[in-house]
Design a protein around this motif. Structure first.
Motif, mmCIF file in Angstrom:
data_model
loop_
_atom_site.group_PDB
_atom_site.id
_atom_site.type_symbol
_atom_site.label_atom_id
_atom_site.label_comp_id
_atom_site.label_asym_id
_atom_site.label_seq_id
_atom_site.Cartn_x
_atom_site.Cartn_y
_atom_site.Cartn_z
ATOM 1 N N GLY A 1 10.933 4.594 -2.874
ATOM 2 C CA GLY A 1 10.720 3.225 -3.318
ATOM 3 C C GLY A 1 11.843 2.635 -4.145
ATOM 4 N N GLU A 2 12.998 3.297 -4.166
ATOM 5 C CA GLU A 2 14.093 2.873 -5.038
ATOM 6 C C GLU A 2 14.599 1.478 -4.704
ATOM 7 O OE1 GLU A 2 18.639 4.328 -6.207
ATOM 8 O OE2 GLU A 2 17.315 5.643 -5.051
ATOM 9 N N PHE A 3 14.784 1.192 -3.423
ATOM 10 C CA PHE A 3 15.336 -0.127 -3.086
ATOM 11 C C PHE A 3 14.322 -1.235 -3.336
ATOM 12 C CE2 PHE A 3 16.682 -3.674 -0.432
ATOM 13 C CZ PHE A 3 17.990 -3.800 -0.871
ATOM 14 N N ALA A 4 13.052 -0.979 -3.069
ATOM 15 C CA ALA A 4 12.030 -1.986 -3.368
ATOM 16 C C ALA A 4 12.004 -2.293 -4.864
ATOM 17 C CB ALA A 4 10.659 -1.493 -2.905
ATOM 18 N N ARG A 5 12.171 -1.276 -5.699
ATOM 19 C CA ARG A 5 12.228 -1.521 -7.140
ATOM 20 C C ARG A 5 13.442 -2.376 -7.494
ATOM 21 N NH1 ARG A 5 10.404 3.837 -7.184
ATOM 22 N NH2 ARG A 5 12.501 4.696 -7.542
ATOM 23 N N VAL B 1 9.856 -8.080 0.644
ATOM 24 C CA VAL B 1 10.527 -6.938 0.036
ATOM 25 C C VAL B 1 10.871 -5.915 1.117
ATOM 26 C CG1 VAL B 1 10.287 -5.062 -1.654
ATOM 27 C CG2 VAL B 1 9.317 -7.327 -2.135
ATOM 28 N N PRO C 1 10.930 7.017 5.520
ATOM 29 C CA PRO C 1 11.146 6.429 4.185
ATOM 30 C C PRO C 1 12.195 7.217 3.412
ATOM 31 C CG PRO C 1 8.802 6.589 4.667
ATOM 32 C CD PRO C 1 9.507 7.342 5.760
ATOM 33 N N ASP D 1 12.468 -1.815 1.841
ATOM 34 C CA ASP D 1 12.726 -0.507 1.256
ATOM 35 C C ASP D 1 13.550 0.308 2.238
ATOM 36 O OD1 ASP D 1 12.735 1.326 -0.760
ATOM 37 O OD2 ASP D 1 10.615 1.851 -0.630
ATOM 38 N N TRP D 2 14.254 1.290 1.697
ATOM 39 C CA TRP D 2 15.152 2.076 2.523
ATOM 40 C C TRP D 2 14.413 2.935 3.552
ATOM 41 C CZ3 TRP D 2 18.146 3.765 -2.407
ATOM 42 C CH2 TRP D 2 19.233 2.904 -2.613
ATOM 43 N N ILE E 1 6.190 -4.967 0.819
ATOM 44 C CA ILE E 1 7.226 -4.251 1.567
ATOM 45 C C ILE E 1 6.926 -4.368 3.055
ATOM 46 C CG2 ILE E 1 8.349 -2.028 1.979
ATOM 47 C CD1 ILE E 1 7.560 -1.252 -0.900
ATOM 48 N N TYR F 1 14.947 -1.132 5.572
ATOM 49 C CA TYR F 1 16.387 -1.364 5.425
ATOM 50 C C TYR F 1 17.111 -0.052 5.670
ATOM 51 C CZ TYR F 1 20.745 -2.698 2.964
ATOM 52 O OH TYR F 1 22.055 -2.946 2.617
#
Length: 320
Positions: free
Chosen positions: A140-144, A126, A136, A128-129, A224, A228
């Protein structure tokens, strides 16, 4: 050249570099600091004009790292050029973006996953942005988003558990497996599909994953381990281009001569299930708009819903 413990399989890391001078040093440090040390890292400068190649040439003295400079050809052709340069001992490959970051244990962890799954063509972690300064971003939006995978089962759209494999019908409908920086692929599998299709500008990695998934699943590691990078230069922010290339992936996959009978049945069921799902969702939205007395918006929603219901398969012309 690679360097690692005796008996370790080599991972080839292919990094297209295009005007990425700001982030390439940090990206390479994260790659070269991996706990899995048997690496062949190839940075391919794709006609940059910002001095990134010189940074790679002067800032790193690691025998595992090679810099190749070439004229600008785009990311798919550049990835293919890197694939052609890998040594015969390379068994796995990662197509790293020039501005992403990877946790030190990423490759070692993903190889463990693949060691337990001989049927899999690859494994992914995974992401994340992170922002331009590597902090960060997005809570956690991209991981979701990556974890919000869906599939059509019994004609209904259902959520997939994080540990479930990514397979052809799911990847055909939508790609939640990116960036490619967090995916380790078996080298013979990416060779078998002929690498990346250069007719795509942004969906070449999605198209490649779809074609790979005909050969086997892609296995998740639900942690994660990838940063990204999100910034104004991301090609994925071009909405018009994304829509056009998404349609191309759908049409080319659906009508491909490479589909087996089982593939065709699975793709047909996935497409029709998703379109019915969108019909129900947009019809419900139309009813809400009507109750709010926004008649024009309600009409638009319902017409959109009916268009999904009528679209029993992708249009062939999308694939041209």
């Amino acid at each position: 050249m690679t360097a690692g413990r005796a008996g370790e399989a080599t991972i080839g890391i292919i990094i297209p570099l295009y005007n990425g001078a700001r982030h390439i040093t940090e990206t390479l440090r994260s790659v070269l600091a991996q706990t899995y040390s048997a690496l062949q890292v190839i940075v391919l400068d794709d006609g940059s004009s910002d001095g990134g190649a010189e940074i790679v040439r002067t800032a790193f003295e690691d025998p595992r790292l090679t810099l190749v400079q070439k004229r600008n050809e785009g990311i798919a052709r550049t990835r293919n050029a890197g694939l052609a340069l890998l040594g015969a001992d390379v068994e796995y490959v990662v197509f790293m973006d020039h501005d992403d970051l990877v946790a030190p244990e990423l490759y070692e962890r993903l190889l463990r996953v693949l060691a337990a799954r001989a049927d899999a063509v690859g494994a992914y972690a995974v992401a994340d942005w992170i922002d331009a300064g590597s902090a960060p971003l997005g809570d956690g939006e991209f991981a979701r988003f990556m974890r919000a995978r869906q599939a059509v089962r019994g004609g209904r759209v259902v959520p997939l558990a994080p540990e479930e494999d990514a397979t052809l019908p799911e990847l055909f409908l939508a790609n939640h497996l990116y960036p490619p920086s967090g995916i380790v692929l078996r080298r013979h599998e990416i060779d078998a599909i002929g690498g990346f299709d250069p007719s795509y500008r942004v969906a070449d990695d999605w198209d490649a994953l779809v074609r790979l998934s005909r050969r086997g699943p892609i296995v998740p590691l639900d942690e994660i381990l990838v940063g990204y990078r999100r910034h104004g230069a991301n090609a994925s922010g071009n909405t018009v281009l994304n829509v056009r290339e998404s349609r191309a992936v759908w049409a080319r996959t659906y009508f491909s001569a490479d589909n087996s009978t089982a593939d065709r049945q699975a793709l047909r069921a996935a497409w029709r299930g998703m379109q019915r799902h969108k019909f129900r969702v947009k019809s419900a939205a139309a009813r809400r708009e009507l109750r709010a007395r926004r008649v024009l918006f309600a009409l638009r929603c319902q017409l959109d819903a009916l268009a999904h219901l009528a679209l029993v398969r992708p249009l062939r012309r999308w694939g041209r």
